[in-house]
Design an enzyme around this catalytic site. Structure first.
Site, mmCIF file in Angstrom:
data_model
loop_
_atom_site.group_PDB
_atom_site.id
_atom_site.type_symbol
_atom_site.label_atom_id
_atom_site.label_comp_id
_atom_site.label_asym_id
_atom_site.label_seq_id
_atom_site.Cartn_x
_atom_site.Cartn_y
_atom_site.Cartn_z
ATOM 1 N N LYS A 163 -12.081 -2.205 6.425
ATOM 2 C CA LYS A 163 -11.228 -3.172 7.103
ATOM 3 C C LYS A 163 -11.640 -3.282 8.568
ATOM 4 C CE LYS A 163 -8.817 -3.165 3.248
ATOM 5 N NZ LYS A 163 -7.614 -2.493 2.846
ATOM 6 N N TRP A 212 0.825 -1.216 0.000
ATOM 7 C CA TRP A 212 0.000 0.000 0.000
ATOM 8 C C TRP A 212 0.846 1.248 0.000
ATOM 9 C CZ3 TRP A 212 -4.333 -0.791 -2.036
ATOM 10 C CH2 TRP A 212 -5.051 -1.965 -1.803
ATOM 11 N N ASP A 243 -1.590 6.384 6.584
ATOM 12 C CA ASP A 243 -2.669 5.530 6.092
ATOM 13 C C ASP A 243 -2.924 4.469 7.157
ATOM 14 O OD1 ASP A 243 -4.260 3.635 4.877
ATOM 15 O OD2 ASP A 243 -2.968 3.333 3.120
HETATM 16 C C1 LIG Z 1 -7.264 -1.728 1.699
HETATM 17 C C2 LIG Z 1 -6.210 -0.715 1.858
HETATM 18 C C3 LIG Z 1 -6.112 0.381 0.980
HETATM 19 C C4 LIG Z 1 -7.020 0.536 -0.223
HETATM 20 O O1 LIG Z 1 -8.315 0.814 0.144
HETATM 21 P P1 LIG Z 1 -9.473 1.003 -0.940
HETATM 22 O O2 LIG Z 1 -10.606 1.501 -0.091
HETATM 23 O O3 LIG Z 1 -9.744 -0.307 -1.569
HETATM 24 O O4 LIG Z 1 -9.018 2.030 -1.930
HETATM 25 C C5 LIG Z 1 -5.130 1.302 1.216
HETATM 26 N N1 LIG Z 1 -4.268 1.192 2.247
HETATM 27 C C6 LIG Z 1 -4.326 0.155 3.103
HETATM 28 C C7 LIG Z 1 -3.358 0.081 4.232
HETATM 29 C C8 LIG Z 1 -5.300 -0.829 2.944
HETATM 30 O O5 LIG Z 1 -5.361 -1.851 3.804
#
Ligand SMILES: *Cc1c(COP(=O)(O)O)cnc(C)c1O
Length: 362
Positions: free
Chosen positions: A198, A104, A174
């Protein structure tokens, strides 16, 4: 209820049963209103209440200090990979630092390159993202626009164990896969963002917590929907926000506050769940991907001797109602995502299965 399996999916992921039950009770008709939360106007009193209350609950749970705004956006965390450099890098003539600790973080950096100068301040690629940098190893640019990190790498299963210090540039994190899993010192960050699916709800909404001084850096000519200032100014209501997804974040926050007792309690629970699995990874049979001091409490990643055995593992686990244990296609092996809502019983059952599987195949 009886047909619910243990869902170890990385996302969309397991939700707390009390949250699903509340949504089910409300689904046909909100009490006293007579309209479903799927149908109700984003300009209604009810939704305005949900929005305000969700911000208040997030502020309380995370201890967000004054001087920060919370907005609920669409486009997932992937859109943030673009919005962040559009708002905070484009046209500044500065360099943005990216600490690349997994898939990511790498993606975030690749998008930022389209908006300006990017410095990969640290990259774990050479060891397949199995550990994280110490403070001194991150090579930040002088007066960088910002530093971007990924708090928990969902695919590799590495997680910063505490809020890192990587120089003076505004720190952006993030937290998509460990949001609300533990207390965070918000004051260390210029921005915190997480897609909800998540650990904090369902897909369709991304929670962004922004320090207000960052808004002064936003360039003038951005499309309205990509301009953080407009999103903050209109309190996430410039257009129709993902109302149902925000309502689920609201229920999750109430569950964390009232049923769990806050983020420290949640963190303790997550620690003991993770230990049940990591205790099994230190022998020969199960090989953990992440270095022990970087192990994620959310995504437990490991390998077995060969792919055939991993396949058997996944199949036999599924027969016991332990689902979605296959690792991401880029890493392989096994990944157990054990977010907030995964009950301890699910992790215990998995640990018991792992011991038995090792006995039978070791
Ligand atoms: C799942 C995830 C993303 C991407 O998320 P989307 O909502 O599918 O764009 C980005 N960063 C991390 C750490 C993730 O686990």
């Amino acid at each position: 209820m009886t047909d619910r399996v243990y869902n170890f999916s990385p996302g969309p992921a397991v939700l707390p049963v009390p949250v699903l039950e509340q949504a089910q009770r409300d689904l046909l008709s909100l009490p006293g209103i007579g309209i479903s939360p799927l149908e109700i106007s984003h300009r209604s009193k009810w939704f305005e209440g949900i929005l305000a209350e969700t911000k208040a609950l997030l502020t309380e749970l995370l201890g967000i200090p004054a001087g920060y705004s919370i907005v609920f956006l669409q486009g997932g965390s992937n859109l943030q990979f673009s919005m962040i450099p559009q708002n905070f890098l484009r046209g500044t003539g500065k360099t943005a630092d990216y600490v690349v600790t997994g898939t990511w973080g790498q993606k975030a950096g690749q998008e930022a390159v389209k908006e300006g100068e990017v410095n990969i301040a640290w990259n774990g690629k050479s060891h397949n993202f199995s550990y994280l940098p110490a403070a001194g190893e991150v090579k930040s640019s002088p007066s960088g626009a910002y530093t971007h990190i990924t708090s928990n790498e969902t695919i590799q299963g590495v997680q910063f164990q505490e809020d890192p210090n990587f120089g003076d540039a505004p720190l952006i994190t993030d937290v998509s896969s460990d949001f609300l899993s533990r207390p965070v010192d918000v004051s260390k960050y210029a921005m915190i963002y997480a897609c909800a699916q998540k650990n904090a709800g369902i897909s369709g909404v991304t929670v962004c917590i922004l320090r207000d001084d960052m808004l002064e850096r936003v360039p003038e000519n951005l499309p309205t929907m990509l301009d953080f200032r407009q999103m903050v100014k209109n309190d996430s209501l410039y257009n129709t926000p993902p109302t149902f997804a925000i309502y689920i974040v609201n229920l999750i926050c109430k569950w964390l506050k009232n049923d769990i007792g806050g983020l420290q309690k949640m963190a303790d629970r997550n620690q003991s769940k993770a230990s049940l699995l990591y205790d099994l990874l230190d022998g020969e049979f199960y090989q953990g991907h992440a270095r022990p001091d970087c192990r994620s409490k959310m995504n437990v990643t490991f390998r077995l001797q060969d792919e055939a055995l991993e396949k058997t593992f996944v199949q036999q686990a599924a027969a016991l109602q332990l689902f979605e244990l296959k690792g991401h296609r880029s890493v392989g092996g096994i990944r157990a995502s054990i977010y907030n809502a995964m009950p301890v019983e699910g992790v215990q059952l998995l640990a018991t299965f792992m011991k038995k599987f090792r006995q039978d195949n070791g």
